[in-house]
Each structure stands twice: as structure tokens, then as C-alpha cells.
Design a protein around this motif. Structure first.
Motif, PDB file in Angstrom:
ATOM      1  N   THR A   1      37.129  29.668  24.450  1.00 14.19           N
ATOM      2  CA  THR A   1      35.994  30.597  24.424  1.00 14.19           C
ATOM      3  C   THR A   1      35.596  30.985  25.839  1.00 14.19           C
ATOM      4  O   THR A   1      35.366  32.164  26.125  1.00 14.19           O
ATOM      5  CB  THR A   1      34.803  29.967  23.683  1.00 14.19           C
ATOM      6  N   LYS A   2      35.536  30.025  26.715  1.00 14.31           N
ATOM      7  CA  LYS A   2      35.173  30.311  28.107  1.00 14.31           C
ATOM      8  C   LYS A   2      36.175  31.269  28.753  1.00 14.31           C
ATOM      9  O   LYS A   2      35.784  32.183  29.490  1.00 14.31           O
ATOM     10  CB  LYS A   2      35.091  29.012  28.914  1.00 14.31           C
ATOM     11  N   GLU A   3      37.447  31.088  28.458  1.00 16.75           N
ATOM     12  CA  GLU A   3      38.474  31.964  29.029  1.00 16.75           C
ATOM     13  C   GLU A   3      38.399  33.367  28.430  1.00 16.75           C
ATOM     14  O   GLU A   3      38.620  34.356  29.123  1.00 16.75           O
ATOM     15  CB  GLU A   3      39.866  31.365  28.855  1.00 16.75           C
ATOM     16  N   ARG A   4      38.081  33.465  27.147  1.00 19.67           N
ATOM     17  CA  ARG A   4      37.923  34.785  26.529  1.00 19.67           C
ATOM     18  C   ARG A   4      36.731  35.516  27.141  1.00 19.67           C
ATOM     19  O   ARG A   4      36.793  36.715  27.400  1.00 19.67           O
ATOM     20  CB  ARG A   4      37.745  34.655  25.019  1.00 19.67           C
ATOM     21  N   ILE A   5      35.654  34.776  27.386  1.00 19.80           N
ATOM     22  CA  ILE A   5      34.475  35.381  28.012  1.00 19.80           C
ATOM     23  C   ILE A   5      34.798  35.818  29.434  1.00 19.80           C
ATOM     24  O   ILE A   5      34.421  36.903  29.868  1.00 19.80           O
ATOM     25  CB  ILE A   5      33.279  34.404  27.974  1.00 19.80           C
ATOM     26  N   ARG A   6      35.535  34.985  30.157  1.00 23.02           N
ATOM     27  CA  ARG A   6      35.928  35.345  31.524  1.00 23.02           C
ATOM     28  C   ARG A   6      36.791  36.605  31.523  1.00 23.02           C
ATOM     29  O   ARG A   6      36.596  37.508  32.342  1.00 23.02           O
ATOM     30  CB  ARG A   6      36.680  34.197  32.200  1.00 23.02           C
ATOM     31  N   ALA A   7      37.726  36.686  30.579  1.00 20.62           N
ATOM     32  CA  ALA A   7      38.589  37.876  30.486  1.00 20.62           C
ATOM     33  C   ALA A   7      37.759  39.111  30.180  1.00 20.62           C
ATOM     34  O   ALA A   7      37.990  40.187  30.742  1.00 20.62           O
ATOM     35  CB  ALA A   7      39.655  37.663  29.412  1.00 20.62           C
ATOM     36  N   TYR A   8      36.776  38.967  29.316  1.00 23.67           N
ATOM     37  CA  TYR A   8      35.884  40.082  28.981  1.00 23.67           C
ATOM     38  C   TYR A   8      35.124  40.552  30.222  1.00 23.67           C
ATOM     39  O   TYR A   8      35.059  41.740  30.512  1.00 23.67           O
ATOM     40  CB  TYR A   8      34.911  39.654  27.887  1.00 23.67           C
ATOM     41  N   HIS A   9      34.589  39.608  30.977  1.00 22.81           N
ATOM     42  CA  HIS A   9      33.855  39.960  32.194  1.00 22.81           C
ATOM     43  C   HIS A   9      34.775  40.604  33.232  1.00 22.81           C
ATOM     44  O   HIS A   9      34.375  41.570  33.899  1.00 22.81           O
ATOM     45  CB  HIS A   9      33.137  38.733  32.771  1.00 22.81           C
ATOM     46  N   ASP A  10      35.992  40.091  33.353  1.00 26.26           N
ATOM     47  CA  ASP A  10      36.962  40.692  34.275  1.00 26.26           C
ATOM     48  C   ASP A  10      37.274  42.134  33.872  1.00 26.26           C
ATOM     49  O   ASP A  10      37.347  43.027  34.722  1.00 26.26           O
ATOM     50  CB  ASP A  10      38.265  39.883  34.307  1.00 26.26           C
ATOM     51  N   PHE A  11      37.454  42.367  32.575  1.00 27.02           N
ATOM     52  CA  PHE A  11      37.732  43.711  32.072  1.00 27.02           C
ATOM     53  C   PHE A  11      36.573  44.652  32.390  1.00 27.02           C
ATOM     54  O   PHE A  11      36.776  45.765  32.878  1.00 27.02           O
ATOM     55  CB  PHE A  11      37.981  43.656  30.555  1.00 27.02           C
TER      56      PHE A  11
ATOM     57  N   LYS B   1      34.297  44.365  34.686  1.00 27.99           N
ATOM     58  CA  LYS B   1      34.221  44.599  36.130  1.00 27.99           C
ATOM     59  C   LYS B   1      35.261  45.619  36.568  1.00 27.99           C
ATOM     60  O   LYS B   1      34.959  46.547  37.334  1.00 27.99           O
ATOM     61  CB  LYS B   1      34.422  43.276  36.883  1.00 27.99           C
ATOM     62  N   LYS B   2      36.478  45.470  36.068  1.00 26.01           N
ATOM     63  CA  LYS B   2      37.564  46.378  36.436  1.00 26.01           C
ATOM     64  C   LYS B   2      37.249  47.825  36.062  1.00 26.01           C
ATOM     65  O   LYS B   2      37.570  48.748  36.808  1.00 26.01           O
ATOM     66  CB  LYS B   2      38.858  45.939  35.748  1.00 26.01           C
ATOM     67  N   TYR B   3      36.591  48.029  34.919  1.00 29.70           N
ATOM     68  CA  TYR B   3      36.338  49.385  34.432  1.00 29.70           C
ATOM     69  C   TYR B   3      34.889  49.832  34.608  1.00 29.70           C
ATOM     70  O   TYR B   3      34.485  50.848  34.048  1.00 29.70           O
ATOM     71  CB  TYR B   3      36.767  49.497  32.964  1.00 29.70           C
ATOM     72  N   GLY B   4      34.115  49.091  35.399  1.00 32.58           N
ATOM     73  CA  GLY B   4      32.747  49.486  35.710  1.00 32.58           C
ATOM     74  C   GLY B   4      31.811  49.476  34.510  1.00 32.58           C
ATOM     75  O   GLY B   4      30.909  50.311  34.424  1.00 32.58           O
ATOM     76  N   LEU B   5      32.015  48.540  33.599  1.00 25.33           N
ATOM     77  CA  LEU B   5      31.179  48.428  32.406  1.00 25.33           C
ATOM     78  C   LEU B   5      30.174  47.296  32.563  1.00 25.33           C
ATOM     79  O   LEU B   5      30.404  46.345  33.307  1.00 25.33           O
ATOM     80  CB  LEU B   5      32.060  48.169  31.176  1.00 25.33           C
ATOM     81  N   ASP B   6      29.084  47.391  31.851  1.00 25.99           N
ATOM     82  CA  ASP B   6      28.058  46.348  31.881  1.00 25.99           C
ATOM     83  C   ASP B   6      28.430  45.257  30.890  1.00 25.99           C
ATOM     84  O   ASP B   6      28.345  45.450  29.672  1.00 25.99           O
ATOM     85  CB  ASP B   6      26.696  46.950  31.523  1.00 25.99           C
ATOM     86  N   ALA B   7      28.841  44.112  31.383  1.00 25.29           N
ATOM     87  CA  ALA B   7      29.270  42.998  30.531  1.00 25.29           C
ATOM     88  C   ALA B   7      28.123  42.413  29.710  1.00 25.29           C
ATOM     89  O   ALA B   7      28.354  41.731  28.722  1.00 25.29           O
ATOM     90  CB  ALA B   7      29.905  41.899  31.378  1.00 25.29           C
ATOM     91  N   LYS B   8      26.896  42.685  30.116  1.00 26.84           N
ATOM     92  CA  LYS B   8      25.742  42.116  29.416  1.00 26.84           C
ATOM     93  C   LYS B   8      25.024  43.137  28.538  1.00 26.84           C
ATOM     94  O   LYS B   8      23.901  42.925  28.125  1.00 26.84           O
ATOM     95  CB  LYS B   8      24.783  41.512  30.428  1.00 26.84           C
TER      96      LYS B   8
END
Length: 140
Positions: free
Chosen positions: A6-16, A18-25
Motif C-alpha cells: 500500500t505504501k508503495e502504491r501511494i508513493r507511485a501515485y504521488h510520483d505520478f 508530481k510528474k504531471y503537475g497534479l494535486d495528489a491530495k
């Protein structure tokens, strides 16, 4: 929410994001959801939105299955109105013809054993590489 996967999936989501300038929250009310019933709730949320998302990438096939089946009950066309992707490639994804991410759980289990054995026996056996792949079906 505390497991390594789960932590790695969340990290991947945040990385994505960040890469595309989206608000992860932007959608904190979706964090921690993984059941069929919670997927059904998302379908109702989606239906009530004036500005609807084009797609959902769900954290599990069960969440995606609930979203998919409830959306269809509500008269929503998947994937024409909204695309749905699950994660894990479980049997339910095959039954529902759900697009999903194949996750090699068998190799992960073998890696866990290798890590334990390496620690207990002082070995240096290499871990299996984990390869994820998109399994395209009828929901995208």
C-alpha cells in the motif's frame, strides 16, 4: 494503509502526480478504500459530480468491481462514460472483463521467503524482479 504494498502504491501515485503537475491530495476521501461496497459508493459520487472524471484507477480489483457493477446498475456506460482499472488481476477481474494491473503475488511471496532465509542463514540470494503489466479488457 500500513502495508508495504500500500505504501508503495501511494508513493507511485504521488510520483505520478508530481510528474504531471497534479494535486495528489485533491481527493483525500478516496484514500483507504478497497472494498466492493466502497466502489459502489464511488459510482454514486461520480454520478453526482458536475465535472466528472474520465477514469478511475482503483487500488484493488474489488474496489473496481464495485464501481463497475454499480455504475452499470445506474445506467453508466463503461468505458464510454468512464473507464475503470483495477489492480491485482484477481479472478473477479477476469469474470467482469475488468482491465487491471497484473501483480505477481507469487513472486512477491517467494521474495519474502528469500529475505527471511537470507537473514536467518546469512545468505545473499537475489530477489526475483517483479514485473507489473496492464491486462487490457473491456473497461478501458
Amino acid at each position: 494503509m500500513k502495508g508495504l504494498n500500500t505504501k508503495e502504491r501511494i508513493r507511485a501515485y504521488h510520483d505520478f502526480c508530481k510528474k504531471y503537475g497534479l494535486d495528489a491530495k485533491a481527493f483525500p476521501h478516496f484514500y483507504g478504500l478497497n472494498s466492493i461496497a466502497e466502489g459502489e459508493q464511488i459510482a454514486h459520487w461520480w454520478r453526482g459530480q458536475p465535472n466528472k472524471p474520465d477514469a478511475f484507477a482503483c487500488s484493488t480489483d474489488y474496489l473496481a468491481a464495485g464501481l463497475l457493477t454499480e455504475a452499470r446498475r445506474l445506467g453508466v456506460s463503461v468505458p464510454s462514460d468512464v473507464a475503470v482499472v483495477g489492480f491485482d488481476n484477481t479472478e473477479i477481474s477476469h469474470l467482469l472483463d475488468l482491465t487491471t494491473i497484473h501483480y505477481p503475488i507469487d513472486k512477491q511471496a517467494e521474495n519474502a521467503f528469500i529475505m527471511i532465509r537470507n537473514t536467518l542463514e546469512g545468505m545473499q540470494e537475489q530477489l526475483h524482479p517483479l514485473a507489473f503489466k496492464l491486462v487490457e479488457r473491456a473497461t478501458t
